[in-house]
Scaffold this motif. Structure first.
Motif, PDB file in Angstrom:
ATOM      1  N   TYR A   1       0.897  -1.089   0.108  1.00 16.66           N
ATOM      2  CA  TYR A   1       0.096  -0.092  -0.075  1.00 16.66           C
ATOM      3  C   TYR A   1       0.981   1.100   0.007  1.00 16.66           C
ATOM      4  O   TYR A   1       1.958   1.079   0.421  1.00 16.66           O
TER       5      TYR A   1
ATOM      6  N   PRO B   1     -10.374  -2.067   1.780  1.00 16.28           N
ATOM      7  CA  PRO B   1     -10.637  -1.074   0.517  1.00 16.28           C
ATOM      8  C   PRO B   1     -11.054   0.124   0.902  1.00 16.28           C
ATOM      9  O   PRO B   1     -10.481   1.524   0.581  1.00 16.28           O
ATOM     10  N   ALA B   2     -12.198   0.344   1.766  1.00 15.72           N
ATOM     11  CA  ALA B   2     -12.607   1.733   2.211  1.00 15.72           C
ATOM     12  C   ALA B   2     -11.768   2.278   3.113  1.00 15.72           C
ATOM     13  O   ALA B   2     -11.492   3.551   2.807  1.00 15.72           O
TER      14      ALA B   2
ATOM     15  N   ASN C   1      -8.494   2.380   2.940  1.00 13.83           N
ATOM     16  CA  ASN C   1      -7.452   2.707   2.132  1.00 13.83           C
ATOM     17  C   ASN C   1      -7.772   3.959   1.207  1.00 13.83           C
ATOM     18  O   ASN C   1      -6.991   4.999   1.288  1.00 13.83           O
ATOM     19  N   LYS C   2      -8.977   3.959   0.867  1.00 15.18           N
ATOM     20  CA  LYS C   2      -9.581   5.172   0.066  1.00 15.18           C
ATOM     21  C   LYS C   2      -9.682   6.291   1.066  1.00 15.18           C
ATOM     22  O   LYS C   2      -9.356   7.370   0.644  1.00 15.18           O
ATOM     23  N   LEU C   3     -10.275   6.083   2.360  1.00 16.85           N
ATOM     24  CA  LEU C   3     -10.170   7.191   3.226  1.00 16.85           C
ATOM     25  C   LEU C   3      -9.057   7.822   3.402  1.00 16.85           C
ATOM     26  O   LEU C   3      -8.697   9.181   3.463  1.00 16.85           O
TER      27      LEU C   3
ATOM     28  N   GLU D   1      -6.261   7.612   1.575  1.00 14.99           N
ATOM     29  CA  GLU D   1      -5.901   8.228   0.268  1.00 14.99           C
ATOM     30  C   GLU D   1      -6.417   9.851   0.093  1.00 14.99           C
ATOM     31  O   GLU D   1      -5.995  10.754  -0.416  1.00 14.99           O
ATOM     32  N   GLU D   2      -7.934   9.621   0.550  1.00 14.47           N
ATOM     33  CA  GLU D   2      -8.412  11.191   0.656  1.00 14.47           C
ATOM     34  C   GLU D   2      -7.816  12.174   1.724  1.00 14.47           C
ATOM     35  O   GLU D   2      -7.840  13.126   1.172  1.00 14.47           O
TER      36      GLU D   2
ATOM     37  N   LYS E   1      -4.738  13.451  -0.089  1.00 13.14           N
ATOM     38  CA  LYS E   1      -4.954  14.362  -1.209  1.00 13.14           C
ATOM     39  C   LYS E   1      -5.171  15.784  -0.642  1.00 13.14           C
ATOM     40  O   LYS E   1      -4.599  16.666  -1.046  1.00 13.14           O
TER      41      LYS E   1
END
Length: 220
Positions: free
Chosen positions: A36, A206-207, A209-211, A213-214, A217
């Motif tokens: 990751y 997955p959720a 990791n997305k959190l 990642e946001e 950003k």
């Protein structure tokens, strides 16, 4: 049984005179590619999913090694707690329950105390987190439930002298280290390097990791 693991954890730090453990790391080809892409020192997404800074790889590998070392104890804690509760439910009197608890406690002390004494402070911190992941209760609350509030207070007071807080909870959605731990576990389960045991509270990796990642950003 929770009391056993947590108290031994405290004794680990106390008996070793706050030992420091020297970490020696060997980088392997498999470890060179991180599964990751969040940097350990700051929240930053790398385009190729690898760490370009050697210190970051080293930090990751140290954390990975610690997780591999202590996860089996956290899993054992959850397993034994389930067994303990199932057996206790079948016993009729408090005297029988107390006697059974003492037998289990004595066995676990003899079986695991030598190994638990070899844990470092940081190992102990991660073990406390993983016990919460596997049981849904902090080590402090488990001591309080299975022994007494007084023992929980003194156990935590002693642990705090060695930078271990028995009240610590596992929070991969808000604590960056816990996020990394969850990804290490997910990869280890997938590769069958560790025996999978679901978290007490389900975690959507997955959720998760997305959190993060946001979050990364937003900091760019």
């Amino acid at each position: 049984m929770k009391y056993l693991v947590s108290i031994l954890l405290v004794f680990t730090a106390f008996n070793s005179k706050a030992q420091t453990q020297q970490d020696t790391i060997k980088l392997t080809e498999q470890d060179s590619a991180i599964f990751y892409s969040i940097d350990l020192n700051e929240i930053k997404i790398l385009p190729n999913g690898e760490y370009s800074v050697s210190d970051d790889r080293k930090n990751f590998l140290i954390l990975k090694r610690r997780v591999y070392k202590v996860y089996p104890y956290a899993k054992l804690t959850a397993d034994k707690l389930t067994q303990l509760n199932a057996t206790m439910a079948k016993l009729k009197t408090n005297k029988e329950k107390k006697k059974y608890f003492k037998i289990v406690e004595k066995y676990l002390e003899e079986e695991f105390e030598p190994r638990l004494k070899k844990l470092s402070r940081k190992d102990g911190q991660i073990l406390v987190k993983l016990i919460h992941r596997q049981t849904g209760q902090s080590t402090y609350d488990l001591i309080k439930e299975y022994k007494s509030g007084w023992k929980a207070f003194w156990a935590n007071s002693t642990a705090r002298l060695f930078d271990i807080n028995l009240r610590t909870e596992y929070k991969p959605y808000t604590v960056q280290e816990d996020f990394h731990i969850e990804n290490i576990l997910a990869t280890a389960f997938e590769q069958k390097m560790l025996t999978k045991q679901e978290a007490s509270t389900p975690i959507d990796v997955p959720a998760l990791n997305k959190l993060w990642e946001e979050k990364a950003k937003k900091q760019d």
